[in-house]
Design an enzyme around this catalytic site. Structure first.
Site, PDB file in Angstrom:
ATOM      1  N   TYR A   1      -4.561   8.545  -6.315  1.00 41.78           N
ATOM      2  CA  TYR A   1      -3.579   7.504  -6.009  1.00 41.78           C
ATOM      3  C   TYR A   1      -3.828   6.929  -4.620  1.00 41.78           C
ATOM      4  CZ  TYR A   1       0.834   5.422  -4.506  1.00 41.78           C
ATOM      5  OH  TYR A   1       1.775   4.570  -3.993  1.00 41.78           O
TER       6      TYR A   1
ATOM      7  N   LYS B   1      -4.771   2.987  -2.972  1.00 36.75           N
ATOM      8  CA  LYS B   1      -4.094   2.326  -1.866  1.00 36.75           C
ATOM      9  C   LYS B   1      -5.027   2.105  -0.675  1.00 36.75           C
ATOM     10  CE  LYS B   1      -0.235   1.808  -4.002  1.00 36.75           C
ATOM     11  NZ  LYS B   1       0.189   0.450  -4.411  1.00 36.75           N
TER      12      LYS B   1
ATOM     13  N   SER C   1       0.855  -1.178   0.000  1.00 35.57           N
ATOM     14  CA  SER C   1       0.000   0.000   0.000  1.00 35.57           C
ATOM     15  C   SER C   1       0.895   1.234   0.000  1.00 35.57           C
ATOM     16  CB  SER C   1      -0.937  -0.036   1.207  1.00 35.57           C
ATOM     17  OG  SER C   1      -1.660   1.166   1.348  1.00 35.57           O
TER      18      SER C   1
END
Length: 285
Positions: A150, A154, A136
């Site tokens: 983004y 994650k 992650s």
């Protein structure tokens, strides 16, 4: 005596993937290392190690993921540790990112992870053992401006791994999500980071500053990738690995700051938080 394991590592050609691959080979384990192109170059770079099997894999191609898994099984007989590392960053205000850019980021960072996971898990379930490790980010624990999309990919990996950990535990398989902070890799290089072409001036004080920071901070990040790779070796050797493993003091500080603010919000809104239940359920608590 150490039992030799076989690792399957995506995005092994550079960055974390390469550092972890090197550390695993040094430990004496086997590695199925995936790259998107030129597998011979990686094999040569790593001295054509007999414990290394390099295969082509675009993680967004589910058929190719299954073929890569089968190739690894054919070569070494089993896969004990899966490291879903392949991914890239998107630096953009949420509003600036186009639907194409957003889909592409999710396609690699989330759907690609799912493709590879589905390709590997049948082998682990068959032998009732294995360790799935998803990478992650500090941005997957706490959002930053400029990293909203983004970070969302994650955050998804965090949730997917938590679910997997509960589903796989009865089958003898571990699942861990590793959240690295800012490490001195090529993540902020153009090879790993996409910057949206659409720039909205209203975000200059937030995302604009982040764009400048990303340029000046490159190769000056506090995290040591070699030490991260060593942590992966320790993690895979653990009989009772954690579901969450933040790596780096910056990640730890950021997470603690977030949980503190979260607790403050709950305290300030406590009556509202608990005041939304049906009245007939209150006496049952």
């Amino acid at each position: 005596m150490k039992t030799q394991k076989t690792w399957f590592i995506t995005g092994a050609g550079r960055g974390f993937g390469l550092d972890i691959t090197e550390a695993v080979l040094k430990s004496g384990d086997n590695v199925v290392a995936t790259v998107r192109n030129n597998p011979e170059a990686l094999a040569t770079k790593l001295g054509n190690n007999p414990n290394l099997h390099v295969v082509l894999l675009d993680t967004t191609n589910e058929t190719q993921a299954k073929e890569a898994a089968a190739s690894g099984i054919s070569k070494f007989g089993q896969i004990d540790v899966l490291v879903n590392n392949a991914g890239y960053g998107l630096l953009s205000a949420v509003e600036e990112a186009t639907s194409k850019e957003v889909f592409s980021n999710f396609n690699v960072n989330v759907f690609g992870v799912l493709n590879v996971t589905r390709a590997i898990l049948p082998h682990m379930r068959k032998k009732r053992s294995g360790h799935l490790i998803n990478i992650s980010s500090i941005g997957g624990l706490s959002a930053y401006f400029g990293w909203g999309v983004y970070g969302a990919t994650k955050f998804a990996i965090e949730g997917i791994t938590e679910g997997l950990a509960m589903e796989l535990a009865p089958l003898g398989i571990h699942a861990t999500v590793v959240a690295p902070g800012f490490f001195r890799t090529d993540f902020l290089d153009n090879s790993s980071l996409t910057r949206t072409e659409n720039i909205i001036e209203d975000y200059n004080e937030t995302v604009g500053k982040m764009r400048k920071f990303a340029t000046t901070a490159n190769k000056k990040q506090p995290g040591n990738p070699k030490k991260l790779a060593a942590a992966f070796i320790k993690l895979a050797a653990s009989e009772n690995p954690p579901v969450h493993l933040p790596l780096g003091t910056d990640t730890l500080e950021r997470f603690r700051e977030k949980t503190k603010k979260f607790e403050n919000d709950i305290a300030n809104w406590y009556d509202t938080v608990i005041g939304t239940d049906h009245d007939d359920t209150k006496n049952n608590k």
